[in-house]
Design a protein around this motif. Structure first.
Motif, PDB file in Angstrom:
ATOM      1  N   LYS A   2     -38.777  -2.579 -22.813  1.00 26.86           N
ATOM      2  CA  LYS A   2     -37.658  -2.066 -23.600  1.00 26.86           C
ATOM      3  C   LYS A   2     -36.778  -3.231 -24.035  1.00 26.86           C
ATOM      4  O   LYS A   2     -36.525  -4.150 -23.273  1.00 26.86           O
ATOM      5  N   ILE A   3     -36.314  -3.155 -25.267  1.00 27.42           N
ATOM      6  CA  ILE A   3     -35.390  -4.152 -25.791  1.00 27.42           C
ATOM      7  C   ILE A   3     -34.035  -3.476 -25.899  1.00 27.42           C
ATOM      8  O   ILE A   3     -33.915  -2.404 -26.492  1.00 27.42           O
ATOM      9  N   ASN A   4     -33.019  -4.125 -25.319  1.00 27.78           N
ATOM     10  CA  ASN A   4     -31.705  -3.502 -25.240  1.00 27.78           C
ATOM     11  C   ASN A   4     -30.625  -4.213 -26.030  1.00 27.78           C
ATOM     12  O   ASN A   4     -29.480  -3.776 -26.014  1.00 27.78           O
ATOM     13  N   SER A   5     -30.985  -5.313 -26.690  1.00 31.81           N
ATOM     14  CA  SER A   5     -29.960  -6.016 -27.450  1.00 31.81           C
ATOM     15  C   SER A   5     -30.597  -6.769 -28.619  1.00 31.81           C
ATOM     16  O   SER A   5     -31.801  -7.029 -28.639  1.00 31.81           O
ATOM     17  N   PHE A   6     -29.754  -7.117 -29.558  1.00 29.93           N
ATOM     18  CA  PHE A   6     -30.187  -7.889 -30.727  1.00 29.93           C
ATOM     19  C   PHE A   6     -30.735  -9.246 -30.290  1.00 29.93           C
ATOM     20  O   PHE A   6     -31.742  -9.721 -30.809  1.00 29.93           O
ATOM     21  N   ARG A   7     -30.095  -9.865 -29.303  1.00 29.18           N
ATOM     22  CA  ARG A   7     -30.551 -11.161 -28.789  1.00 29.18           C
ATOM     23  C   ARG A   7     -31.945 -11.036 -28.176  1.00 29.18           C
ATOM     24  O   ARG A   7     -32.803 -11.883 -28.395  1.00 29.18           O
ATOM     25  N   GLU A   8     -32.184  -9.986 -27.402  1.00 22.90           N
ATOM     26  CA  GLU A   8     -33.509  -9.773 -26.809  1.00 22.90           C
ATOM     27  C   GLU A   8     -34.559  -9.579 -27.913  1.00 22.90           C
ATOM     28  O   GLU A   8     -35.680 -10.087 -27.805  1.00 22.90           O
ATOM     29  N   MET A   9     -34.190  -8.852 -28.944  1.00 22.45           N
ATOM     30  CA  MET A   9     -35.096  -8.636 -30.064  1.00 22.45           C
ATOM     31  C   MET A   9     -35.431  -9.970 -30.734  1.00 22.45           C
ATOM     32  O   MET A   9     -36.590 -10.265 -31.045  1.00 22.45           O
ATOM     33  N   TYR A  10     -34.412 -10.794 -30.945  1.00 24.96           N
ATOM     34  CA  TYR A  10     -34.590 -12.121 -31.527  1.00 24.96           C
ATOM     35  C   TYR A  10     -35.538 -12.969 -30.679  1.00 24.96           C
ATOM     36  O   TYR A  10     -36.479 -13.578 -31.198  1.00 24.96           O
ATOM     37  N   LEU A  11     -35.304 -12.989 -29.374  1.00 21.10           N
ATOM     38  CA  LEU A  11     -36.131 -13.819 -28.499  1.00 21.10           C
ATOM     39  C   LEU A  11     -37.573 -13.327 -28.440  1.00 21.10           C
ATOM     40  O   LEU A  11     -38.505 -14.130 -28.414  1.00 21.10           O
ATOM     41  N   GLN A  12     -37.768 -12.025 -28.447  1.00 23.73           N
ATOM     42  CA  GLN A  12     -39.129 -11.511 -28.457  1.00 23.73           C
ATOM     43  C   GLN A  12     -39.830 -11.872 -29.765  1.00 23.73           C
ATOM     44  O   GLN A  12     -40.999 -12.232 -29.776  1.00 23.73           O
ATOM     45  N   GLU A  13     -39.112 -11.799 -30.860  1.00 22.13           N
ATOM     46  CA  GLU A  13     -39.712 -12.169 -32.152  1.00 22.13           C
ATOM     47  C   GLU A  13     -40.034 -13.666 -32.183  1.00 22.13           C
ATOM     48  O   GLU A  13     -41.030 -14.073 -32.776  1.00 22.13           O
ATOM     49  N   LEU A  14     -39.210 -14.482 -31.535  1.00 19.20           N
ATOM     50  CA  LEU A  14     -39.533 -15.902 -31.405  1.00 19.20           C
ATOM     51  C   LEU A  14     -40.820 -16.109 -30.612  1.00 19.20           C
ATOM     52  O   LEU A  14     -41.631 -16.982 -30.941  1.00 19.20           O
ATOM     53  N   GLN A  15     -41.007 -15.311 -29.568  1.00 12.96           N
ATOM     54  CA  GLN A  15     -42.251 -15.394 -28.803  1.00 12.96           C
ATOM     55  C   GLN A  15     -43.445 -15.018 -29.684  1.00 12.96           C
ATOM     56  O   GLN A  15     -44.514 -15.630 -29.583  1.00 12.96           O
ATOM     57  N   GLU A  16     -43.252 -14.047 -30.530  1.00 13.12           N
ATOM     58  CA  GLU A  16     -44.314 -13.663 -31.472  1.00 13.12           C
ATOM     59  C   GLU A  16     -44.615 -14.824 -32.418  1.00 13.12           C
ATOM     60  O   GLU A  16     -45.770 -15.110 -32.718  1.00 13.12           O
ATOM     61  N   ALA A  17     -43.572 -15.500 -32.899  1.00 11.47           N
ATOM     62  CA  ALA A  17     -43.767 -16.645 -33.792  1.00 11.47           C
ATOM     63  C   ALA A  17     -44.529 -17.761 -33.082  1.00 11.47           C
ATOM     64  O   ALA A  17     -45.377 -18.428 -33.690  1.00 11.47           O
ATOM     65  N   ARG A  57     -41.806 -26.885 -32.208  1.00 15.08           N
ATOM     66  CA  ARG A  57     -40.399 -26.522 -32.492  1.00 15.08           C
ATOM     67  C   ARG A  57     -40.041 -25.165 -31.914  1.00 15.08           C
ATOM     68  O   ARG A  57     -38.982 -24.993 -31.303  1.00 15.08           O
ATOM     69  N   VAL A  58     -40.928 -24.189 -32.119  1.00 15.09           N
ATOM     70  CA  VAL A  58     -40.652 -22.843 -31.611  1.00 15.09           C
ATOM     71  C   VAL A  58     -40.652 -22.852 -30.081  1.00 15.09           C
ATOM     72  O   VAL A  58     -39.792 -22.215 -29.449  1.00 15.09           O
ATOM     73  N   GLU A  59     -41.575 -23.582 -29.478  1.00 11.86           N
ATOM     74  CA  GLU A  59     -41.588 -23.687 -28.014  1.00 11.86           C
ATOM     75  C   GLU A  59     -40.290 -24.312 -27.502  1.00 11.86           C
ATOM     76  O   GLU A  59     -39.731 -23.861 -26.493  1.00 11.86           O
ATOM     77  N   THR A  60     -39.795 -25.314 -28.199  1.00 14.45           N
ATOM     78  CA  THR A  60     -38.536 -25.959 -27.814  1.00 14.45           C
ATOM     79  C   THR A  60     -37.367 -24.980 -27.900  1.00 14.45           C
ATOM     80  O   THR A  60     -36.517 -24.939 -26.998  1.00 14.45           O
ATOM     81  N   ILE A  61     -37.330 -24.198 -28.966  1.00 17.78           N
ATOM     82  CA  ILE A  61     -36.264 -23.195 -29.095  1.00 17.78           C
ATOM     83  C   ILE A  61     -36.334 -22.204 -27.929  1.00 17.78           C
ATOM     84  O   ILE A  61     -35.316 -21.889 -27.305  1.00 17.78           O
ATOM     85  N   LEU A  62     -37.538 -21.719 -27.638  1.00 23.44           N
ATOM     86  CA  LEU A  62     -37.687 -20.747 -26.555  1.00 23.44           C
ATOM     87  C   LEU A  62     -37.289 -21.348 -25.202  1.00 23.44           C
ATOM     88  O   LEU A  62     -36.621 -20.692 -24.396  1.00 23.44           O
TER      89      LEU A  62
END
Length: 163
Positions: A2-17, A57-62
């Motif tokens: 479950k995603i409960n916040s905009f930040r969590e949604m952002y981070l999950q989408e970063l993982q997808e990227a 770059r994406v790994e560094t952000i995560l």
């Protein structure tokens, strides 16, 4: 999950990227090897170099957000790559195969452009200026790759495939 916040949604989408880039690091050499046109081979090789840097770059952000980069696998990218390989396997004529490879590569680029555009917008909304800057840089690279593929298709590959 479950995603409960905009930040969590952002981070999950970063993982997808991250998954997208990782899958492309594996797929681009096969696409390059399937290409007949030397110019297309060079374009795919150049994008492979960019893709490796984008993955880093994406790994560094995560990692900056203390999130596991390898937690998700992007299913849409997996399917786009599978379709690309199926398409290329159906085309024996080198000129047709190159046209098909460009079409597949552009589908992939458009998917990435949409993902990074969204991520950059979300980063801005969350006040993550450093993330936004890095994501916009990746977005610019994806757009440049798409533009290069368009030019290759128009000027070289598609006219050869149409003969």
């Amino acid at each position: 999950m479950k995603i409960n916040s905009f930040r969590e949604m952002y981070l999950q989408e970063l993982q997808e990227a991250c998954s997208v880039e990782s899958q492309l690091v594996d797929a681009l050499p096969r696409m390059r090897d399937a290409a007949a046109s030397e110019t297309l081979k060079q374009a795919l090789e150049g994008h492979l170099v960019d893709t490796r840097a984008q993955l880093a770059r994406v790994e560094t952000i995560l990692k900056r957000h203390e999130v596991n980069p390898g937690e998700h696998q992007d299913q849409s990218m997996r399917r786009l790559i599978e379709e690309s390989e199926k398409w290329s396997g159906m085309l024996d004529d080198p000129a047709l195969r190159d046209a098909g490879l460009i079409a597949s590569a552009q589908r992939i680029e458009h998917y990435e452009i949409a993902a990074y555009g969204t991520l950059a917008c979300w980063a801005k909304q969350l006040g993550l200026d450093e993330d936004q800057s890095e994501l916009l840089a990746i977005l610019d690279q994806e757009k440049a790759a798409d533009d290069l593929l368009t030019e290759l298709a128009k000027q070289d590959v598609n006219p050869g495939a149409a003969q």
